[in-house]
Each structure stands twice: as structure tokens, then as C-alpha cells.
Scaffold this motif. Structure first.
Motif, PDB file in Angstrom:
ATOM      1  N   GLU A   1      -9.355 -28.619-117.209  1.00  0.00           N
ATOM      2  CA  GLU A   1     -10.802 -28.733-117.213  1.00  0.00           C
ATOM      3  C   GLU A   1     -11.395 -28.372-115.849  1.00  0.00           C
ATOM      4  N   PHE A   2     -10.544 -28.303-114.832  1.00  0.00           N
ATOM      5  CA  PHE A   2     -10.982 -28.002-113.472  1.00  0.00           C
ATOM      6  C   PHE A   2     -10.286 -26.745-112.972  1.00  0.00           C
ATOM      7  N   LYS A   3     -10.935 -26.058-112.050  1.00  0.00           N
ATOM      8  CA  LYS A   3     -10.360 -24.863-111.447  1.00  0.00           C
ATOM      9  C   LYS A   3     -10.187 -25.102-109.948  1.00  0.00           C
ATOM     10  N   ILE A   4      -9.227 -24.409-109.356  1.00  0.00           N
ATOM     11  CA  ILE A   4      -9.062 -24.450-107.911  1.00  0.00           C
ATOM     12  C   ILE A   4     -10.381 -23.990-107.291  1.00  0.00           C
ATOM     13  N   GLY A   5     -10.866 -24.742-106.319  1.00  0.00           N
ATOM     14  CA  GLY A   5     -12.125 -24.405-105.664  1.00  0.00           C
ATOM     15  C   GLY A   5     -13.313 -25.171-106.208  1.00  0.00           C
ATOM     16  N   ASP A   6     -13.136 -25.876-107.331  1.00  0.00           N
ATOM     17  CA  ASP A   6     -14.231 -26.683-107.886  1.00  0.00           C
ATOM     18  C   ASP A   6     -14.590 -27.815-106.933  1.00  0.00           C
ATOM     19  N   ARG A   7     -15.881 -28.119-106.863  1.00  0.00           N
ATOM     20  CA  ARG A   7     -16.352 -29.299-106.134  1.00  0.00           C
ATOM     21  C   ARG A   7     -16.257 -30.480-107.086  1.00  0.00           C
ATOM     22  N   VAL A   8     -15.558 -31.521-106.658  1.00  0.00           N
ATOM     23  CA  VAL A   8     -15.339 -32.679-107.505  1.00  0.00           C
ATOM     24  C   VAL A   8     -15.667 -33.962-106.748  1.00  0.00           C
ATOM     25  N   THR A   9     -15.811 -35.033-107.507  1.00  0.00           N
ATOM     26  CA  THR A   9     -16.042 -36.345-106.931  1.00  0.00           C
ATOM     27  C   THR A   9     -15.153 -37.352-107.639  1.00  0.00           C
TER      28      THR A   9
ATOM     29  N   ARG B   1     -17.748 -43.474-103.469  1.00  0.00           N
ATOM     30  CA  ARG B   1     -17.417 -42.174-104.057  1.00  0.00           C
ATOM     31  C   ARG B   1     -17.117 -41.168-102.955  1.00  0.00           C
ATOM     32  N   LEU B   2     -16.107 -40.360-103.190  1.00  0.00           N
ATOM     33  CA  LEU B   2     -15.755 -39.283-102.278  1.00  0.00           C
ATOM     34  C   LEU B   2     -15.984 -37.962-102.978  1.00  0.00           C
ATOM     35  N   GLU B   3     -16.356 -36.970-102.199  1.00  0.00           N
ATOM     36  CA  GLU B   3     -16.607 -35.634-102.736  1.00  0.00           C
ATOM     37  C   GLU B   3     -15.763 -34.649-101.954  1.00  0.00           C
ATOM     38  N   GLY B   4     -15.257 -33.645-102.651  1.00  0.00           N
ATOM     39  CA  GLY B   4     -14.443 -32.645-101.981  1.00  0.00           C
ATOM     40  C   GLY B   4     -14.164 -31.464-102.884  1.00  0.00           C
ATOM     41  N   MET B   5     -13.175 -30.667-102.455  1.00  0.00           N
ATOM     42  CA  MET B   5     -12.821 -29.457-103.190  1.00  0.00           C
ATOM     43  C   MET B   5     -11.399 -29.573-103.727  1.00  0.00           C
ATOM     44  N   LEU B   6     -11.235 -29.221-104.999  1.00  0.00           N
ATOM     45  CA  LEU B   6      -9.917 -29.204-105.607  1.00  0.00           C
ATOM     46  C   LEU B   6      -9.144 -28.030-105.036  1.00  0.00           C
TER      47      LEU B   6
END
Length: 106
Positions: free
Chosen positions: A38-46, A54-59
Motif C-alpha cells: 500500500e506504500f511506495k519507497i519515498g512516500d511521506r508517512v506518519t 506522532r512522527l512523520e518521515g519518509m519510507l
């Protein structure tokens, strides 16, 4: 299909147990794999670690059962994909090239 385990020997019960455990592990890995897709490399996720905000970053990477996320603070987390949410960009913002560094052409 029913199995009459009362008729099985101890060795057969042990073998059946190993096969059941292996099958359950396989199903768990398949479930995690489907969730990862459901996610791709480079997606912004939390995500929210226990006892923290909550933390936010990049997969950045797929692992066997988790994904690696680099937070905006530079921390590296291995997170179950079930705990992730995609970050929706604010309206009117252009994120298409936010991490792209232009190269000088000669």
C-alpha cells in the motif's frame, strides 16, 4: 476436512504442530507483504510510537515484516506497515520535486 488427532502418534502430532506453525508464519508474512504494497519507497508517512507523539518521515526501505522510515528529525525506525498512515500534502503545495536537486547541464 476434519483431522482426528486422537489417532495420531506423538511424532505425527509434533510434525503437524510444526506444519501448522510454519503455515501461520507464512500467512502472517503474506499479510504484512500486502500491507507494505500500500506504500511506495519515498512516500511521506506518519506513525505514533508508544508513549510518544506522532512522527512523520519518509519510507525508505521494505524489510521482511516492517518498513524503514527516516523521520524528519533524522531518526531511523522500523515500523509495521499496519501502524503507518500516508501523509496528505496540503492543498496548493507542490511536492513533486521537493527532494530533487537540479544538476547543471553542460
Amino acid at each position: 476436512m476434519t483431522i482426528d488427532i486422537d489417532q495420531l502418534t506423538e511424532a505425527e502430532l509434533i510434525d503437524l504442530n510444526h506444519r501448522i506453525v510454519e503455515r501461520l508464519r507464512f500467512l502472517d508474512q503474506m499479510r504484512a507483504h500486502v500491507e507494505m504494497l500500500e506504500f511506495k519507497i519515498g512516500d511521506r508517512v506518519t506513525f505514533q510510537p508508544p508513549g510518544q507523539g506522532r512522527l512523520e518521515g519518509m519510507l525508505t526501505r521494505y524489510n521482511q515484516k516492517t518498513v524503514t522510515v527516516i523521520t524528519d528529525a533524522g531518526q531511523k525506525w522500523n515500523v509495521s506497515p499496519t501502524l503507518l498512515s500516508t501523509v496528505k500534502p496540503a492543498e496548493g503545495t507542490n511536492t513533486a520535486g521537493s527532494n530533487v536537486v537540479p544538476l547543471n547541464k553542460r
